[in-house]
Design a protein around this motif. Structure first.
Motif, PDB file in Angstrom:
ATOM      1  N   VAL A 413     106.296  56.200  35.194  1.00  0.00           N
ATOM      2  CA  VAL A 413     105.677  54.955  34.730  1.00  0.00           C
ATOM      3  C   VAL A 413     106.333  54.422  33.465  1.00  0.00           C
ATOM      4  CG1 VAL A 413     103.431  55.387  35.780  1.00  0.00           C
ATOM      5  CG2 VAL A 413     103.887  56.235  33.465  1.00  0.00           C
ATOM      6  N   ASN A 414     107.089  55.251  32.758  1.00  0.00           N
ATOM      7  CA  ASN A 414     107.728  54.739  31.533  1.00  0.00           C
ATOM      8  C   ASN A 414     108.908  53.823  31.824  1.00  0.00           C
ATOM      9  OD1 ASN A 414     109.755  56.546  32.256  1.00  0.00           O
ATOM     10  ND2 ASN A 414     109.343  57.976  30.573  1.00  0.00           N
ATOM     11  N   GLN A 415     109.198  53.586  33.111  1.00  0.00           N
ATOM     12  CA  GLN A 415     110.223  52.594  33.489  1.00  0.00           C
ATOM     13  C   GLN A 415     109.639  51.193  33.588  1.00  0.00           C
ATOM     14  OE1 GLN A 415     111.562  55.803  36.737  1.00  0.00           O
ATOM     15  NE2 GLN A 415     112.662  53.902  37.009  1.00  0.00           N
ATOM     16  N   PHE A 416     108.328  51.049  33.300  1.00  0.00           N
ATOM     17  CA  PHE A 416     107.632  49.792  33.545  1.00  0.00           C
ATOM     18  C   PHE A 416     107.107  49.204  32.234  1.00  0.00           C
ATOM     19  CE2 PHE A 416     107.983  51.916  37.462  1.00  0.00           C
ATOM     20  CZ  PHE A 416     108.068  50.923  38.429  1.00  0.00           C
ATOM     21  N   TYR A 417     107.354  47.888  32.082  1.00  0.00           N
ATOM     22  CA  TYR A 417     107.047  47.183  30.838  1.00  0.00           C
ATOM     23  C   TYR A 417     106.258  45.907  31.151  1.00  0.00           C
ATOM     24  CZ  TYR A 417     110.725  50.186  28.921  1.00  0.00           C
ATOM     25  OH  TYR A 417     111.487  51.270  28.531  1.00  0.00           O
ATOM     26  N   ASP A 422      95.550  39.431  26.900  1.00  0.00           N
ATOM     27  CA  ASP A 422      94.172  39.909  26.833  1.00  0.00           C
ATOM     28  C   ASP A 422      94.173  41.425  26.656  1.00  0.00           C
ATOM     29  OD1 ASP A 422      91.183  39.100  27.526  1.00  0.00           O
ATOM     30  OD2 ASP A 422      91.615  41.013  28.498  1.00  0.00           O
ATOM     31  N   GLU A 423      93.520  41.896  25.603  1.00  0.00           N
ATOM     32  CA  GLU A 423      93.575  43.312  25.258  1.00  0.00           C
ATOM     33  C   GLU A 423      92.996  44.203  26.347  1.00  0.00           C
ATOM     34  OE1 GLU A 423      92.346  46.335  21.580  1.00  0.00           O
ATOM     35  OE2 GLU A 423      91.734  44.223  21.542  1.00  0.00           O
ATOM     36  N   SER A 424      91.849  43.819  26.896  1.00  0.00           N
ATOM     37  CA  SER A 424      91.236  44.667  27.914  1.00  0.00           C
ATOM     38  C   SER A 424      92.093  44.718  29.173  1.00  0.00           C
ATOM     39  CB  SER A 424      89.833  44.169  28.245  1.00  0.00           C
ATOM     40  OG  SER A 424      89.885  42.899  28.856  1.00  0.00           O
ATOM     41  N   THR A 462     104.927  50.822  28.952  1.00  0.00           N
ATOM     42  CA  THR A 462     104.907  50.020  27.729  1.00  0.00           C
ATOM     43  C   THR A 462     104.250  48.685  28.031  1.00  0.00           C
ATOM     44  OG1 THR A 462     106.940  51.063  26.945  1.00  0.00           O
ATOM     45  CG2 THR A 462     106.304  48.979  25.907  1.00  0.00           C
ATOM     46  N   ILE A 463     102.985  48.563  27.685  1.00  0.00           N
ATOM     47  CA  ILE A 463     102.240  47.320  27.888  1.00  0.00           C
ATOM     48  C   ILE A 463     101.866  46.789  26.508  1.00  0.00           C
ATOM     49  CG2 ILE A 463     100.310  46.192  29.028  1.00  0.00           C
ATOM     50  CD1 ILE A 463     102.184  47.560  30.991  1.00  0.00           C
ATOM     51  N   VAL A 464     102.467  45.694  26.127  1.00  0.00           N
ATOM     52  CA  VAL A 464     102.258  45.127  24.795  1.00  0.00           C
ATOM     53  C   VAL A 464     101.208  44.019  24.876  1.00  0.00           C
ATOM     54  CG1 VAL A 464     103.342  43.872  22.893  1.00  0.00           C
ATOM     55  CG2 VAL A 464     104.600  45.676  24.085  1.00  0.00           C
ATOM     56  N   CYS A 465     100.192  44.112  24.046  1.00  0.00           N
ATOM     57  CA  CYS A 465      99.174  43.060  23.992  1.00  0.00           C
ATOM     58  C   CYS A 465      99.660  41.976  23.037  1.00  0.00           C
ATOM     59  CB  CYS A 465      97.845  43.631  23.513  1.00  0.00           C
ATOM     60  SG  CYS A 465      96.531  42.405  23.448  1.00  0.00           S
ATOM     61  N   ALA A 466     100.101  40.858  23.591  1.00  0.00           N
ATOM     62  CA  ALA A 466     100.688  39.780  22.781  1.00  0.00           C
ATOM     63  C   ALA A 466     100.756  38.512  23.611  1.00  0.00           C
ATOM     64  CB  ALA A 466     102.083  40.178  22.300  1.00  0.00           C
ATOM     65  N   ASN A 467     101.032  37.414  22.941  1.00  0.00           N
ATOM     66  CA  ASN A 467     101.265  36.134  23.607  1.00  0.00           C
ATOM     67  C   ASN A 467     102.731  36.098  24.018  1.00  0.00           C
ATOM     68  OD1 ASN A 467     101.855  33.424  24.206  1.00  0.00           O
ATOM     69  ND2 ASN A 467     100.333  32.651  22.766  1.00  0.00           N
ATOM     70  N   ALA A 468     102.984  36.106  25.318  1.00  0.00           N
ATOM     71  CA  ALA A 468     104.357  36.206  25.828  1.00  0.00           C
ATOM     72  C   ALA A 468     105.224  35.035  25.401  1.00  0.00           C
ATOM     73  CB  ALA A 468     104.345  36.313  27.354  1.00  0.00           C
ATOM     74  N   LEU A 469     104.606  33.872  25.122  1.00  0.00           N
ATOM     75  CA  LEU A 469     105.395  32.699  24.745  1.00  0.00           C
ATOM     76  C   LEU A 469     105.725  32.678  23.259  1.00  0.00           C
ATOM     77  CD1 LEU A 469     103.737  29.891  26.913  1.00  0.00           C
ATOM     78  CD2 LEU A 469     105.568  31.500  27.484  1.00  0.00           C
TER      79      LEU A 469
END
Length: 930
Positions: A413-417, A422-424, A462-469
């Motif tokens: 799963v560490n190959q996936f980003y 939304d935090e939840s 690696t799932i980053v909680c952020a505004n992609a734009l």
């Protein structure tokens, strides 16, 4: 009898709807009504159904089911206008009174004019009118002998899991346990429920036994869960030696899932009972495709005062079904990987190279939501790896009992980003990937006898909680290390964007001329183009609304992307969206695969025969895929103020700018005429697209050249003019204020003084031909219509032909799913045939008149009736086909009789006609004609 085709069922339903349009009496008409309804689906009702089935209800009284197909359907019918909610309640009592084997999945209630279909399996309710039945034929496909099987992601376990968690969630909200504490608690609980039934914790049922051991009043349940969550975050060797044996037996989970200290709800008897209902369900069969979507839907349902549900809707989040995810990842990378495996099966070095490459691939979803795309991509990659392992390490044809399988399974799963605002949802994406990892480990165990351990959770996505734009994508995954970029960015139209979303896109759209027309999703394409420049080897694909491949957006977005070197590798043409969220999104989508390198195998997936996308698409091998998703040169149409060819100019109809005071209903007109016969001369028929197609009548006050005395003699007319003047005087626009001096005149007058062609601006996507026709100059065309003054039968013939319809469908904008015709994009860019001979010209005019004559054979029918795809009269269809042949001959077109072939041909013509030399010559010719 053989199964009927879908079109035949629709045809029968269209006739059925007309035949029963006036039915009202349940007593005298209902039984025949349903007999004829079943016949539309090829069912011999006398052998397949039971009428007035007697049942003994739970209260002991006797009841009678109006129509009953055992195991399939209950019908409760009422007379016209009766309460259908009460009808459903009545049908429900019959359902409960039936034997288990006879209980159906479906209930229909109806009062002739309205139909309600209840799917008890999915919990969905559908409603339509009698007239709409032909369009909704697919709803009733379960009636046929060969009804389609269920898709995996819609299995009962998924629905039941969502239902039980929803009930617990609602009860916790009512107990005022909410916010982030609720989100974290539910995601942990969901992991525990799944882990308990799949061996992650050790022996199955450990979590269930822990919950069962608490007091019936629930007072100690919260404390027990809090202690468990602490234990799950502790390595076994660090736990207290005095720890209760039941807790000590749980495996160490880690992976940050249980790391944060958050509140635990206080339980009572009711809450404990609801949790027990969740615990007793078998969660091992949860589909990874629906896991995130289902539970995100649960977390959205906050109290009315909270805005999570609204915010997710505003974000444009649409949760994608497994079917649609596979439409993205298969042509993007899985098809190539499977082909590589097939070619390497007898070549061990190539097989070893593929095996070594799989764990090095990286996958990035910059709008990942609950991680559905990442989950399915990971699952498919692991399954492919299992095949490779089986081939590489096959011991004498046996794979069971392989040594060291734990180290042979290397895809992780560490190959996936991902990026998710939304935090939840970001938290659920991580959990969903961990759960999928365990499912894949179990699949490996079934294949090889052993597998790698799921816990502790050593590898993490690696799932980053952020505004992609507003985030630098390179900081999440440097483009140099990325292989595939994909996902389902938010669907938000230009008019629906919030102020915050407008601020998101402003820096990205700033230097893009005309960017004000772009949808929100376009920002992801622009960022992707920049991201790909750092690594031209990246392949990308996004699901998008089809609006970015239609109308004026194409000229803005794709002109820029093509200039950046973007090539379209594959495309799924328009299909109707399906997802597994709680509110199924009603949008039409495309999927576009693209990159900076040209594709050796461009493919188009066409759904023209099944817009629902439920059947396999037609696969078209293309030479090049242009932004309109056709096999044609890279052309992006921009707005033109004049037609590309020498033809009459198209205008909008006249605009009253009156707040409705100059417009009259039929009742208004009768009142005006009753006041004075002189008022007849002041009133004209008023026609737009709706009136033209559906035969509705409206009128307007038309006072151009009207004698002042005739105007002044009418109290009603003068009253309307006073209101119009007041509206214009109070307007904030200067041009409207100036119109106050002329309250009896339309604000914008474009009415021709001779007959003109009228085209509706908006027309149904379900029509093969958009209705077009000549209108008398005494009928005032309004702003919802486009008009072509000085047109001849020849122009009608070309515009109503299959050639122009194909162009229109490819290039027009959309209003929801309906066609939105544009003079500046569709008409003014349309390549008309050149070198037309007098004979061809005369033939087209003759065939156009034949169409008008065919329409005249049915004076009581509206154009909506005549152009309904199922009800279109043979005479009219034959006339259109003959016209199509004549127009094709004028174009010298010899391709296939379908839209893609015609559009490709027209784009080639356009490219030649739009060249600078031809444009100059056309302008010179237009001046000469003028």
């Amino acid at each position: 009898m053989p199964t009927l085709t879908r079109n035949e069922v629709r045809r029968r339903l269209a006739l059925f709807a007309k035949q029963w349009a006036e039915a009202k009496s349940e007593k005298s008409q209902a039984q025949t009504f349903w007999l004829r309804f079943y016949e539309c689906f090829g069912i011999r009702a006398e052998s397949a159904t039971i009428y007035e089935q007697s049942v003994k209800r739970l209260g002991g009284d006797q009841g009678f089911i109006d129509s009953f197909i055992p195991g399939k359907l209950i019908v409760e019918h009422k007379s016209a206008g009766k309460d259908l909610d009460a009808a459903f309640d009545q049908a429900s009592t019959y359902f409960l009174a039936l034997k288990e084997a006879e209980r159906p999945r479906y209930i229909i209630t109806s009062d002739f004019a309205r139909f309600r279909l209840y799917d008890l399996g999915s919990g969905q309710r559908y409603e339509c009118t009698l007239a709409e039945l032909p369009k909704k034929a697919d709803w009733f496909s379960f009636l046929s002998d060969e009804s389609p099987g269920e898709v995996l992601e819609e299995s009962p376990i998924n629905r039941e899991a969502a239902y039980r968690i929803s009930r617990l969630h609602e009860a916790l909200l009512q107990a005022k346990f909410k916010g982030r504490d609720l989100e974290v608690f539910l995601t942990r609980l969901l992991f525990c429920l799944f882990a308990d039934d799949t061996g992650i914790f050790g022996a199955n049922g450990q979590f269930r036994r822990l919950v069962e051991s608490t007091r019936p009043d629930g007072k100690d349940l919260g404390a027990s869960l809090a202690e468990l969550f602490q234990v799950l975050n502790q390595p076994v060797e660090e736990r207290q030696s005095s720890l209760d044996e039941a807790l000590a037996s749980f495996e160490y989970i880690n992976g940050s899932l249980f790391a944060d200290n958050t509140r635990i709800p206080a339980f009572n008897h009711e809450l404990r009972t609801l949790l027990m209902e969740c615990v007793t369900l078998d969660w091992s069969g949860i589909s990874p495709a629906i896991f995130g979507a289902m539970f995100q839907g649960v977390l959205e349902e906050h109290e009315p005062a909270e805005s999570r549900k609204a915010s997710r809707r505003e974000l444009g989040a649409h949760y994608t079904s497994e079917r649609n995810i596979l439409r993205v990842i298969d042509p993007l990378f899985m098809d190539d990987l499977r082909a590589e495996l097939e070619a390497a099966k007898r070549n061990k070095p190539r097989l070893q190279a593929l095996y070594n490459r799989l764990p090095t691939l990286t996958f990035f979803d910059p709008a990942c939501g609950c991680g559905n795309f990442l989950v399915i991509a990971y699952r498919e990659l692991r399954r492919l790896e299992n095949e490779v392992i089986s081939l590489l390490f096959n011991r004498g044809g046996q794979t069971k009992g392989l040594i060291d399988v734990e180290h042979l399974c290397r895809v992780s799963v560490n190959q996936f980003y991902g990026i998710e605002i939304d935090e939840s949802a970001a938290h659920i994406a991580r959990v969903a990937l961990w759960i999928t990892d365990h499912q894949m480990n179990m699949e490996a165990a079934a294949l090889f006898g052993t597998t790698r351990a799921t816990v502790p959770l050593v590898a993490s996505p690696t799932i980053v909680c952020a505004n992609a734009l507003r985030t630098n994508w390179h900081e999440v995954l440097n483009a140099a290390n990325c292989d595939y970029l994909f996902g389902n960015p938010p669907f938000v139209g230009k008019k629906e964007q919030t102020l915050e979303q407008k601020n998101d896109v402003a820096p990205l759209f700033r230097d893009l001329k005309g960017a004000g027309v772009l949808d929100y999703v376009c920002a992801w394409y622009l960022l992707a183009a920049v991201y790909l420049r750092s690594n031209p080897g990246i392949k990308a694909a996004f699901v998008s609304t089809n609006s970015i491949t239609q109308g004026e957006q194409v000229g803005v977005l794709w002109s820029h992307l093509l200039s950046q070197g973007i090539h379209i590798h594959f495309a799924h043409r328009t299909f109707r969206w399906s997802n597994e969220g709680k509110a199924n999104a009603a949008v039409h989508c495309v999927i576009i695969g693209f990159g900076l390198r040209e594709s050796a195998n461009p493919r188009i997936f066409d759904y023209s025969k099944d817009l629902k996308g439920e059947e396999a698409p037609i696969v078209i091998k293309a030479k090049r895929i242009n932004p309109y998703l056709v096999d044609a040169p890279d052309v992006c149409l921009t707005k033109r103020t004049q037609p590309l060819c020498v033809v009459p100019v198209m205008n909008y109809g006249s605009m009253p700018i009156d707040d409705g005071h100059l417009i009259l209903s039929p009742e208004d007109r009768r009142a005006f005429v009753a006041e004075s016969q002189l008022n007849k001369a002041l009133i004209r028929e008023y026609m737009g697209g709706d009136e033209f197609i559906n035969g509705h009548k409206r009128y307007c006050l038309w006072l151009v050249d009207a004698p002042p005395a005739a105007v002044k003699q009418s109290r009603l007319v003068m009253g309307r003019l006073a209101l119009c003047r007041k509206f214009r005087e109070n307007s904030g626009r200067g041009t409207t204020k100036n119109l106050a001096d002329y309250p009896g005149l339309f604000g914008e007058i474009r009415q021709p003084d001779s007959s003109y062609l009228l085209l509706p601006k908006v027309s149904s996507e379900n029509r093969e031909y958009m209705p077009i026709g000549f209108i008398k100059p005494t009928v005032i065309a309004n702003g919802s219509a486009l008009i072509v003054p000085n047109a001849r039968l020849y122009h009608l013939g070309i515009l109503t032909s299959a050639m122009h319809m194909a162009w229109m469908r490819a290039t027009c904008g959309r209003l929801e799913s309906r066609y939105q015709y544009s003079s500046s994009i569709v008409y003014n860019n349309f390549p008309w045939p050149d070198g037309v001979t007098e004979k061809q010209f005369a033939e087209i005019e003759t065939r156009a008149q034949d169409i008008l004559n065919a329409r005249a054979l049915f004076p009581d029918a509206t154009l909506a009736d005549l152009y309904d795809v199922n009800a279109m009269p043979k005479e009219l269809r034959v006339a259109h086909k003959k016209l199509d042949n004549a127009v094709d001959a004028a174009y010298r077109f010899k391709g296939s009789d379908n839209d893609p072939a015609r559009v490709a041909y027209l784009f080639e013509m356009y490219q030649k006609l739009a060249s600078p030399l031809v444009t100059v010559a056309t302008k010179t010719k237009r001046r000469a004609v003028a």
